[in-house]
Design an enzyme around this catalytic site. Structure first.
Site, PDB file in Angstrom:
ATOM      1  N   THR A 135      -2.375  16.526  74.581  1.00 46.51           N
ATOM      2  CA  THR A 135      -2.395  17.901  74.082  1.00 46.51           C
ATOM      3  C   THR A 135      -3.788  18.309  73.621  1.00 46.51           C
ATOM      4  O   THR A 135      -4.577  17.458  73.190  1.00 46.51           O
ATOM      5  CB  THR A 135      -1.407  18.020  72.895  1.00 46.51           C
ATOM      6  OG1 THR A 135      -1.635  19.262  72.219  1.00 46.51           O
ATOM      7  CG2 THR A 135      -1.591  16.902  71.870  1.00 46.51           C
ATOM      8  N   ASP A 136      -4.059  19.605  73.661  1.00 50.20           N
ATOM      9  CA  ASP A 136      -5.350  20.101  73.144  1.00 50.20           C
ATOM     10  C   ASP A 136      -5.454  19.924  71.631  1.00 50.20           C
ATOM     11  O   ASP A 136      -6.554  20.016  71.067  1.00 50.20           O
ATOM     12  CB  ASP A 136      -5.567  21.572  73.533  1.00 50.20           C
ATOM     13  CG  ASP A 136      -4.494  22.529  73.021  1.00 50.20           C
ATOM     14  OD1 ASP A 136      -3.532  22.074  72.364  1.00 50.20           O
ATOM     15  OD2 ASP A 136      -4.614  23.739  73.282  1.00 50.20           O
ATOM     16  N   GLU A 137      -4.305  19.668  70.968  1.00 50.73           N
ATOM     17  CA  GLU A 137      -4.353  19.538  69.500  1.00 50.73           C
ATOM     18  C   GLU A 137      -5.159  18.324  69.053  1.00 50.73           C
ATOM     19  O   GLU A 137      -5.539  18.235  67.887  1.00 50.73           O
ATOM     20  CB  GLU A 137      -2.933  19.482  68.927  1.00 50.73           C
ATOM     21  CG  GLU A 137      -2.168  20.749  69.223  1.00 50.73           C
ATOM     22  CD  GLU A 137      -0.974  20.975  68.306  1.00 50.73           C
ATOM     23  OE1 GLU A 137      -0.837  20.277  67.288  1.00 50.73           O
ATOM     24  OE2 GLU A 137      -0.181  21.869  68.620  1.00 50.73           O
ATOM     25  N   LYS A 173      -0.648  11.827  68.634  1.00 54.21           N
ATOM     26  CA  LYS A 173      -1.029  12.008  70.045  1.00 54.21           C
ATOM     27  C   LYS A 173      -2.451  11.499  70.281  1.00 54.21           C
ATOM     28  O   LYS A 173      -2.750  10.913  71.312  1.00 54.21           O
ATOM     29  CB  LYS A 173      -0.922  13.488  70.447  1.00 54.21           C
ATOM     30  CG  LYS A 173       0.492  14.049  70.483  1.00 54.21           C
ATOM     31  CD  LYS A 173       1.393  13.403  71.517  1.00 54.21           C
ATOM     32  CE  LYS A 173       1.056  13.781  72.937  1.00 54.21           C
ATOM     33  NZ  LYS A 173       2.044  13.225  73.906  1.00 54.21           N
ATOM     34  N   TYR A 222       1.499  15.120  63.829  1.00 52.71           N
ATOM     35  CA  TYR A 222       1.770  15.147  65.281  1.00 52.71           C
ATOM     36  C   TYR A 222       0.493  14.908  66.067  1.00 52.71           C
ATOM     37  O   TYR A 222       0.429  14.020  66.931  1.00 52.71           O
ATOM     38  CB  TYR A 222       2.394  16.498  65.679  1.00 52.71           C
ATOM     39  CG  TYR A 222       2.323  16.769  67.168  1.00 52.71           C
ATOM     40  CD1 TYR A 222       3.122  16.065  68.063  1.00 52.71           C
ATOM     41  CD2 TYR A 222       1.427  17.721  67.697  1.00 52.71           C
ATOM     42  CE1 TYR A 222       3.033  16.289  69.437  1.00 52.71           C
ATOM     43  CE2 TYR A 222       1.330  17.950  69.060  1.00 52.71           C
ATOM     44  CZ  TYR A 222       2.135  17.233  69.926  1.00 52.71           C
ATOM     45  OH  TYR A 222       2.047  17.449  71.285  1.00 52.71           O
TER      46      TYR A 222
HETATM   47  P1  NAD Z   1      10.129  18.137  74.039  1.00 57.01           P
HETATM   48  O1  NAD Z   1      10.227  17.866  72.583  1.00 57.01           O
HETATM   49  O2  NAD Z   1      10.753  19.359  74.604  1.00 57.01           O
HETATM   50  O3  NAD Z   1      10.720  16.899  74.858  1.00 57.01           O
HETATM   51  C1  NAD Z   1      10.461  15.577  74.496  1.00 57.01           C
HETATM   52  C2  NAD Z   1      11.457  14.687  75.228  1.00 57.01           C
HETATM   53  O4  NAD Z   1      11.154  13.317  74.888  1.00 57.01           O
HETATM   54  C3  NAD Z   1      12.899  14.938  74.826  1.00 57.01           C
HETATM   55  O5  NAD Z   1      13.709  14.991  75.983  1.00 57.01           O
HETATM   56  C4  NAD Z   1      13.257  13.724  73.973  1.00 57.01           C
HETATM   57  O6  NAD Z   1      14.630  13.368  74.053  1.00 57.01           O
HETATM   58  C5  NAD Z   1      12.371  12.660  74.588  1.00 57.01           C
HETATM   59  N1  NAD Z   1      12.077  11.572  73.657  1.00 57.01           N
HETATM   60  C6  NAD Z   1      11.667  11.665  72.365  1.00 57.01           C
HETATM   61  N2  NAD Z   1      11.523  10.436  71.831  1.00 57.01           N
HETATM   62  C7  NAD Z   1      11.812   9.552  72.818  1.00 57.01           C
HETATM   63  C8  NAD Z   1      11.822   8.135  72.893  1.00 57.01           C
HETATM   64  N3  NAD Z   1      11.499   7.379  71.841  1.00 57.01           N
HETATM   65  N4  NAD Z   1      12.166   7.554  74.073  1.00 57.01           N
HETATM   66  C9  NAD Z   1      12.504   8.311  75.140  1.00 57.01           C
HETATM   67  N5  NAD Z   1      12.524   9.646  75.122  1.00 57.01           N
HETATM   68  C10 NAD Z   1      12.187  10.270  73.977  1.00 57.01           C
HETATM   69  O7  NAD Z   1       8.573  18.080  74.370  1.00 57.01           O
HETATM   70  P2  NAD Z   1       7.725  18.906  75.432  1.00 57.01           P
HETATM   71  O8  NAD Z   1       7.313  20.188  74.825  1.00 57.01           O
HETATM   72  O9  NAD Z   1       8.434  18.883  76.726  1.00 57.01           O
HETATM   73  O10 NAD Z   1       6.419  17.993  75.502  1.00 57.01           O
HETATM   74  C11 NAD Z   1       6.341  16.928  76.454  1.00 57.01           C
HETATM   75  C12 NAD Z   1       4.998  16.240  76.283  1.00 57.01           C
HETATM   76  O11 NAD Z   1       3.931  17.160  76.492  1.00 57.01           O
HETATM   77  C13 NAD Z   1       4.783  15.672  74.873  1.00 57.01           C
HETATM   78  O12 NAD Z   1       4.131  14.427  75.020  1.00 57.01           O
HETATM   79  C14 NAD Z   1       3.869  16.689  74.202  1.00 57.01           C
HETATM   80  O13 NAD Z   1       3.063  16.051  73.249  1.00 57.01           O
HETATM   81  C15 NAD Z   1       3.049  17.174  75.378  1.00 57.01           C
HETATM   82  N6  NAD Z   1       2.540  18.547  75.293  1.00 57.01           N
HETATM   83  C16 NAD Z   1       3.386  19.585  75.016  1.00 57.01           C
HETATM   84  C17 NAD Z   1       2.890  20.899  75.034  1.00 57.01           C
HETATM   85  C18 NAD Z   1       3.783  22.084  74.761  1.00 57.01           C
HETATM   86  O14 NAD Z   1       3.273  23.196  74.638  1.00 57.01           O
HETATM   87  N7  NAD Z   1       5.094  21.924  74.689  1.00 57.01           N
HETATM   88  C19 NAD Z   1       1.539  21.123  75.304  1.00 57.01           C
HETATM   89  C20 NAD Z   1       0.701  20.029  75.548  1.00 57.01           C
HETATM   90  C21 NAD Z   1       1.223  18.742  75.565  1.00 57.01           C
HETATM   91  O1  DAU Z   2      -1.264  23.173  71.879  1.00 55.25           O
HETATM   92  C1  DAU Z   2      -0.314  22.316  72.426  1.00 55.25           C
HETATM   93  C2  DAU Z   2       0.832  22.115  71.456  1.00 55.25           C
HETATM   94  O2  DAU Z   2       1.566  23.346  71.444  1.00 55.25           O
HETATM   95  C3  DAU Z   2       1.742  20.956  71.840  1.00 55.25           C
HETATM   96  O3  DAU Z   2       1.001  19.750  71.769  1.00 55.25           O
HETATM   97  C4  DAU Z   2       2.957  20.891  70.905  1.00 55.25           C
HETATM   98  O4  DAU Z   2       3.837  19.870  71.339  1.00 55.25           O
HETATM   99  C5  DAU Z   2       3.666  22.226  70.971  1.00 55.25           C
HETATM  100  O5  DAU Z   2       4.769  22.222  70.091  1.00 55.25           O
HETATM  101  C6  DAU Z   2       2.709  23.366  70.622  1.00 55.25           C
HETATM  102  O6  DAU Z   2       2.322  23.283  69.223  1.00 55.25           O
HETATM  103  P1  DAU Z   2       2.196  24.597  68.295  1.00 55.25           P
HETATM  104  O7  DAU Z   2       2.298  24.175  66.897  1.00 55.25           O
HETATM  105  O8  DAU Z   2       1.031  25.423  68.723  1.00 55.25           O
HETATM  106  O9  DAU Z   2       3.530  25.380  68.799  1.00 55.25           O
HETATM  107  P2  DAU Z   2       4.638  26.220  67.975  1.00 55.25           P
HETATM  108  O10 DAU Z   2       5.458  26.916  69.001  1.00 55.25           O
HETATM  109  O11 DAU Z   2       5.316  25.388  66.967  1.00 55.25           O
HETATM  110  O12 DAU Z   2       3.757  27.295  67.215  1.00 55.25           O
HETATM  111  C7  DAU Z   2       2.917  28.198  67.923  1.00 55.25           C
HETATM  112  C8  DAU Z   2       2.212  29.059  66.874  1.00 55.25           C
HETATM  113  O13 DAU Z   2       3.184  29.926  66.266  1.00 55.25           O
HETATM  114  C9  DAU Z   2       1.589  28.273  65.742  1.00 55.25           C
HETATM  115  O14 DAU Z   2       0.385  28.917  65.346  1.00 55.25           O
HETATM  116  C10 DAU Z   2       2.622  28.360  64.609  1.00 55.25           C
HETATM  117  C11 DAU Z   2       3.265  29.706  64.846  1.00 55.25           C
HETATM  118  N1  DAU Z   2       4.701  29.827  64.484  1.00 55.25           N
HETATM  119  C12 DAU Z   2       5.563  28.882  64.951  1.00 55.25           C
HETATM  120  C13 DAU Z   2       6.911  28.957  64.644  1.00 55.25           C
HETATM  121  C14 DAU Z   2       7.877  27.897  65.134  1.00 55.25           C
HETATM  122  C15 DAU Z   2       5.137  30.907  63.738  1.00 55.25           C
HETATM  123  O15 DAU Z   2       4.339  31.778  63.353  1.00 55.25           O
HETATM  124  N2  DAU Z   2       6.489  30.993  63.450  1.00 55.25           N
HETATM  125  C16 DAU Z   2       7.384  30.059  63.867  1.00 55.25           C
HETATM  126  O16 DAU Z   2       8.596  30.178  63.547  1.00 55.25           O
END
Ligand code: NAD
Ligand code: DAU
Length: 370
Positions: free
Chosen positions: A140-142, A169, A165
């Site tokens: 992730t970019d985080e 990562k 988190y």
């Molecule tokens: P998500 O939370 O929707 O899905 C995570 C999945 O992993 C779920 O199906 C969960 O059951 C499974 N899981 C959790 N713990 C586990 C374990 N111990 N063993 C096996 N399975 C397990 O997450 P997502 O948003 O689909 O993110 C997927 C990946 O991409 C993550 O590694 C996250 O850090 C990364 N990522 C997400 C975003 C985003 O915007 N969502 C952006 C950049 C990177």
């Molecule tokens: O940048 C990549 C990341 O993006 C991934 O690595 C994470 O897995 C993914 O969850 C996401 O993280 P964020 O914290 O950016 O996503 P979230 O949707 O939780 O929040 C997006 C923005 O919105 C953040 O600035 C917090 C804000 N927010 C979020 C929620 C849930 C609100 O203002 N209100 C809310 O209820």
């Protein structure tokens, strides 16, 4: 036929990746390994597309004997590790689970893969690897921390995670990088910005806002709503991962982003406007409303207490993906957000299913003290 283990394939991005791979290739065998936490759901797993299927295995990526059993049973050549605890707010409540899954789970997968993929040693003592194998870490970019008003994250930006988190990562990335150096382990890492699209669990901003609008509930905006995220349609992320797995250089990190920066408040307002417009122009959608159409307005927006340590701005420079792998996002935000909202309007059963467990308790707890 190439065999992949796709961990976290019952979650948001993993499920979209499975769907993309089944729709794109005829010569892949996909094994989805997922623990089915609250974020992974049976209704999210994409079992088959056009008659092509994946194999689903319920299990934990930290379970060494389970993962070993999969390598014994199948000729695994690629592992794409999506499995993670992914929600920043939850990591603030319970950091330990994030460290276990995100760090130790990644290490466990690599250790099993090492055992099965090493074929010998070179004259310096480094392992040599079976042809065509690859471990891919979805990061992730985080990991880069938070930006001010200007600038972009490149692959050489120093790592500076600020939430439990992102620290977990980052630690996983460092372990992958350590294996790349120490064992010449054939791995790649992608660091992506915020994804949006179908199957996004409704604890994250966009799907939460959609759900609340349809129910006429308040829309919680953290702080002043001016934090910036760089949004990428999930299918574009899946294509980027596929490119890196097939053509990316082992040992490299690639940044993936949409060049689509938006303040949170802009996202919330655009989502309200789009849902309202769809309800007005396509009245059939109104059947999913649990509130009166007239309630869908900016009055739902509620500024709440800020997230602790809330990162101000993320923005990715994806030049390396463009120059080396000819990847660029294909879906504009304007198109992607409408596709996403339509998907949610048409898949309320999925929303009901994935929120039927402890979701309501989580939601009340998370927002009661904001
Ligand atoms: P998500 O939370 O929707 O899905 C995570 C999945 O992993 C779920 O199906 C969960 O059951 C499974 N899981 C959790 N713990 C586990 C374990 N111990 N063993 C096996 N399975 C397990 O997450 P997502 O948003 O689909 O993110 C997927 C990946 O991409 C993550 O590694 C996250 O850090 C990364 N990522 C997400 C975003 C985003 O915007 N969502 C952006 C950049 C990177
Ligand atoms: O940048 C990549 C990341 O993006 C991934 O690595 C994470 O897995 C993914 O969850 C996401 O993280 P964020 O914290 O950016 O996503 P979230 O949707 O939780 O929040 C997006 C923005 O919105 C953040 O600035 C917090 C804000 N927010 C979020 C929620 C849930 C609100 O203002 N209100 C809310 O209820």
């Amino acid at each position: 036929m190439k065999t992949y283990i796709i961990t976290g394939g019952a979650g948001f991005i993993g499920a979209n990746f499975v769907k993309y791979m089944l729709a794109t290739y005829h010569d892949v065998q996909l094994i989805v390994l997922d623990a089915l936490t609250y974020a992974g759901n049976l209704g999210t797993i994409v079992h088959d597309v056009d008659g092509k299927c994946c194999i689903f295995v319920k299990g934990d990526i930290c379970d060494s004997s389970l993962v070993t059993g999969l390598f014994e049973k199948y000729p695994v050549e690629v592992v794409v590790n999506f499995a993670a605890e992914s929600h920043v707010d939850r990591s603030i409540e319970n950091p330990r689970l994030f460290l276990e899954t995100n760090i130790l789970g990644t290490q466990n997968l690599m250790d099993v893969a090492r055992k099965f993929w090493a074929v010998g040693k070179d004259d310096k003592g480094y392992p040599t690897w079976k042809e065509g194998v690859r471990f891919h870490q979805v990061s992730t970019d985080e990991v880069y921390g938070s930006l001010g008003a200007t600038g972009y994250f490149t692959e050489t930006t120093p790592l500076d995670p600020r939430s439990p988190y992102s620290a977990s990562k980052t630690s996983a990335d460092l372990i992958v990088k350590a294996y790349m150096e120490t064992y010449k382990f054939p791995a790649t890492i992608t660091r992506c910005s915020n994804n949006y699209g179908p199957y996004h669990f409704p604890e994250k901003l966009i799907p939460l806002i959609i759900k609340n609008i349809l129910e006429g509930k308040k829309l919680p905006v953290y702080g002043d709503g001016k934090n910036v995220r760089d949004w990428l349609y999930v299918e574009d992320h899946c294509k980027a991962i596929d490119q890196v797995v097939r053509f990316g250089r082992a040992g490299e990190v690639y940044n993936v982003g949409g060049h689509n920066e938006k303040q949170n408040i802009e996202i919330v307002k655009l989502t309200i406007d789009t849902i309202r417009h769809l309800m007005e122009t396509e009245p059939a959608y109104r059947k999913v409303l649990k509130t009166d159409l007239s309630n869908i307005s900016y009055d739902l927006i509620t500024y709440v207490k800020d997230r602790l340590g809330h990162d101000q701005r993320y923005a990715i420079d994806p030049t390396k993906m463009k120059n080396e792998l000819n990847w660029a996002p294909e879906t504009s935000f304007e198109t992607g957000i409408v596709k996403t909202i339509r998907w949610y309007l048409e898949n309320q059963n999925w929303v009901d299913e994935v929120t039927s467990g402890d979701y309501q308790k989580y939601y009340e707890k998370m927002y009661s003290n904001r």
